[in-house]
Design a protein around this motif. Structure first.
Motif, PDB file in Angstrom:
ATOM      1  N   LYS A 209      -8.537  15.401  -4.219  1.00 37.32           N
ATOM      2  CA  LYS A 209      -8.593  14.079  -3.588  1.00 37.32           C
ATOM      3  C   LYS A 209      -9.178  13.041  -4.553  1.00 37.32           C
ATOM      4  CE  LYS A 209      -9.711  12.243   0.959  1.00 37.32           C
ATOM      5  NZ  LYS A 209     -10.402  12.522   2.214  1.00 37.32           N
ATOM      6  N   ALA A 210     -10.227  13.377  -5.246  1.00 33.03           N
ATOM      7  CA  ALA A 210     -10.831  12.458  -6.214  1.00 33.03           C
ATOM      8  C   ALA A 210      -9.858  12.168  -7.351  1.00 33.03           C
ATOM      9  CB  ALA A 210     -12.124  13.045  -6.762  1.00 33.03           C
ATOM     10  N   TRP A 211      -9.136  13.190  -7.780  1.00 30.75           N
ATOM     11  CA  TRP A 211      -8.143  13.026  -8.840  1.00 30.75           C
ATOM     12  C   TRP A 211      -7.042  12.064  -8.390  1.00 30.75           C
ATOM     13  CZ3 TRP A 211      -3.026  15.322  -9.613  1.00 30.75           C
ATOM     14  CH2 TRP A 211      -2.572  15.270 -10.937  1.00 30.75           C
ATOM     15  N   LEU A 212      -6.580  12.211  -7.156  1.00 32.94           N
ATOM     16  CA  LEU A 212      -5.547  11.333  -6.607  1.00 32.94           C
ATOM     17  C   LEU A 212      -6.051   9.893  -6.465  1.00 32.94           C
ATOM     18  CD1 LEU A 212      -4.038  13.713  -3.896  1.00 32.94           C
ATOM     19  CD2 LEU A 212      -2.950  12.976  -6.044  1.00 32.94           C
TER      20      LEU A 212
ATOM     21  N   ALA B 162       0.840  -1.205   0.000  1.00 31.77           N
ATOM     22  CA  ALA B 162       0.000   0.000   0.000  1.00 31.77           C
ATOM     23  C   ALA B 162       0.872   1.250   0.000  1.00 31.77           C
ATOM     24  CB  ALA B 162      -0.925  -0.012   1.206  1.00 31.77           C
ATOM     25  N   ASP B 163       1.922   1.240   0.820  1.00 31.76           N
ATOM     26  CA  ASP B 163       2.826   2.389   0.844  1.00 31.76           C
ATOM     27  C   ASP B 163       3.475   2.607  -0.524  1.00 31.76           C
ATOM     28  OD1 ASP B 163       2.243   2.855   3.500  1.00 31.76           O
ATOM     29  OD2 ASP B 163       4.032   1.817   4.260  1.00 31.76           O
ATOM     30  N   ASP B 164       3.868   1.514  -1.169  1.00 31.48           N
ATOM     31  CA  ASP B 164       4.453   1.621  -2.512  1.00 31.48           C
ATOM     32  C   ASP B 164       3.439   2.200  -3.497  1.00 31.48           C
ATOM     33  OD1 ASP B 164       6.793   0.527  -1.549  1.00 31.48           O
ATOM     34  OD2 ASP B 164       6.404  -1.491  -2.339  1.00 31.48           O
ATOM     35  N   LEU B 165       2.202   1.752  -3.398  1.00 32.44           N
ATOM     36  CA  LEU B 165       1.153   2.224  -4.295  1.00 32.44           C
ATOM     37  C   LEU B 165       0.878   3.713  -4.074  1.00 32.44           C
ATOM     38  CD1 LEU B 165      -0.912   1.449  -6.466  1.00 32.44           C
ATOM     39  CD2 LEU B 165      -2.455   0.740  -4.627  1.00 32.44           C
ATOM     40  N   VAL B 166       0.843   4.135  -2.835  1.00 34.26           N
ATOM     41  CA  VAL B 166       0.640   5.555  -2.520  1.00 34.26           C
ATOM     42  C   VAL B 166       1.813   6.371  -3.048  1.00 34.26           C
ATOM     43  CG1 VAL B 166       0.482   7.263  -0.656  1.00 34.26           C
ATOM     44  CG2 VAL B 166      -0.867   5.155  -0.547  1.00 34.26           C
ATOM     45  N   GLN B 167       3.017   5.887  -2.824  1.00 28.70           N
ATOM     46  CA  GLN B 167       4.191   6.607  -3.305  1.00 28.70           C
ATOM     47  C   GLN B 167       4.144   6.759  -4.821  1.00 28.70           C
ATOM     48  OE1 GLN B 167       7.966   4.935  -2.154  1.00 28.70           O
ATOM     49  NE2 GLN B 167       9.115   6.315  -3.451  1.00 28.70           N
ATOM     50  N   GLU B 168       3.825   5.686  -5.530  1.00 27.87           N
ATOM     51  CA  GLU B 168       3.724   5.735  -6.986  1.00 27.87           C
ATOM     52  C   GLU B 168       2.639   6.738  -7.416  1.00 27.87           C
ATOM     53  OE1 GLU B 168       5.010   5.076 -10.697  1.00 27.87           O
ATOM     54  OE2 GLU B 168       5.925   4.202  -8.902  1.00 27.87           O
ATOM     55  N   THR B 169       1.546   6.750  -6.680  1.00 23.93           N
ATOM     56  CA  THR B 169       0.457   7.691  -6.976  1.00 23.93           C
ATOM     57  C   THR B 169       0.925   9.130  -6.812  1.00 23.93           C
ATOM     58  OG1 THR B 169      -1.189   6.081  -6.244  1.00 23.93           O
ATOM     59  CG2 THR B 169      -1.866   8.398  -6.268  1.00 23.93           C
ATOM     60  N   LEU B 170       1.628   9.410  -5.718  1.00 21.48           N
ATOM     61  CA  LEU B 170       2.103  10.771  -5.467  1.00 21.48           C
ATOM     62  C   LEU B 170       3.126  11.214  -6.506  1.00 21.48           C
ATOM     63  CD1 LEU B 170       2.392  10.633  -1.571  1.00 21.48           C
ATOM     64  CD2 LEU B 170       0.610  11.770  -2.940  1.00 21.48           C
ATOM     65  N   VAL B 171       3.987  10.295  -6.905  1.00 21.35           N
ATOM     66  CA  VAL B 171       4.983  10.627  -7.937  1.00 21.35           C
ATOM     67  C   VAL B 171       4.282  10.959  -9.258  1.00 21.35           C
ATOM     68  CG1 VAL B 171       6.837   9.650  -9.368  1.00 21.35           C
ATOM     69  CG2 VAL B 171       6.882   9.341  -6.891  1.00 21.35           C
ATOM     70  N   LYS B 172       3.313  10.134  -9.631  1.00 22.44           N
ATOM     71  CA  LYS B 172       2.576  10.384 -10.882  1.00 22.44           C
ATOM     72  C   LYS B 172       1.800  11.690 -10.798  1.00 22.44           C
ATOM     73  CE  LYS B 172       2.356   5.788 -12.664  1.00 22.44           C
ATOM     74  NZ  LYS B 172       1.678   4.906 -13.555  1.00 22.44           N
TER      75      LYS B 172
END
Length: 183
Positions: free
Chosen positions: A57-60, A32-42
């Protein structure tokens, strides 16, 4: 500068909600942390495509969800091989040597008299029987056998080959690929 600061602040505020959503999707806090990190980078890379005044928030969450499904599709095509057994079976001989060997063989084949070249190609490469090759060449079976024998001898002489063990991969490559196939 204010837009970037506001965007950054919005990303930071969304992290706990993104993490909770990610944990619900992947069932593992590390993933989950990896997925969040990837999301924030994108999101950071694509911040110019975000429309200020819309729901960040919806966009993220959309980015996170799309990334999750992309990873799932990718994992669906991957094979689990943690102990390396399947990878070991994939060992192959390097093909650069075989490519060079084939070039040498083609040059040697081109130097043979036409009747010998025709006979060895019919028998060795095309898979015809001696009888079928004799019929194709309109000659006796013994003549085909003689032409093939002379062609093989001449090819061995031109290529400097004395036996079957000199064809194919070298001894070291053969050992590596054969031992890994047994593992």
């Amino acid at each position: 500068m204010g837009d970037i600061a506001a965007f950054r602040e919005g990303l930071l505020e969304a992290i706990p909600s993104l993490r909770a959503f990610a944990v619900s999707l992947v069932k593992s806090s590390d993933r989950a942390d990896d997925l969040v990190q990837e999301t924030l980078v994108k999101a950071w890379d694509k911040q110019k495509s975000f429309q200020p005044g819309t729901n960040l928030k919806a966009w993220l969450f959309t980015i996170l969800r799309n990334e999750f499904y992309s990873q799932m599709r990718k994992r669906g095509r991957e094979v689990q091989d943690s102990d390396g057994v399947m990878t070991a079976r994939l060992a192959i001989h390097p093909n650069q040597d075989s490519s060079l060997d084939l070039d040498d063989f083609k040059r040697a084949l081109a130097t043979l008299p036409e009747d010998q070249r025709e006979a060895i190609v019919l028998i060795g490469a095309s898979g015809f029987s001696y009888e079928e090759a004799a019929e194709i060449c309109d000659c006796a079976v013994g003549t085909i056998k003689s032409r093939v024998s002379r062609a093989r001898s001449r090819l061995q002489e031109i290529l400097g080959v004395s036996g079957e063990t000199e064809y194919g991969p070298d001894g070291i490559s053969a050992q590596v690929t054969n031992s890994s196939a047994v593992a």
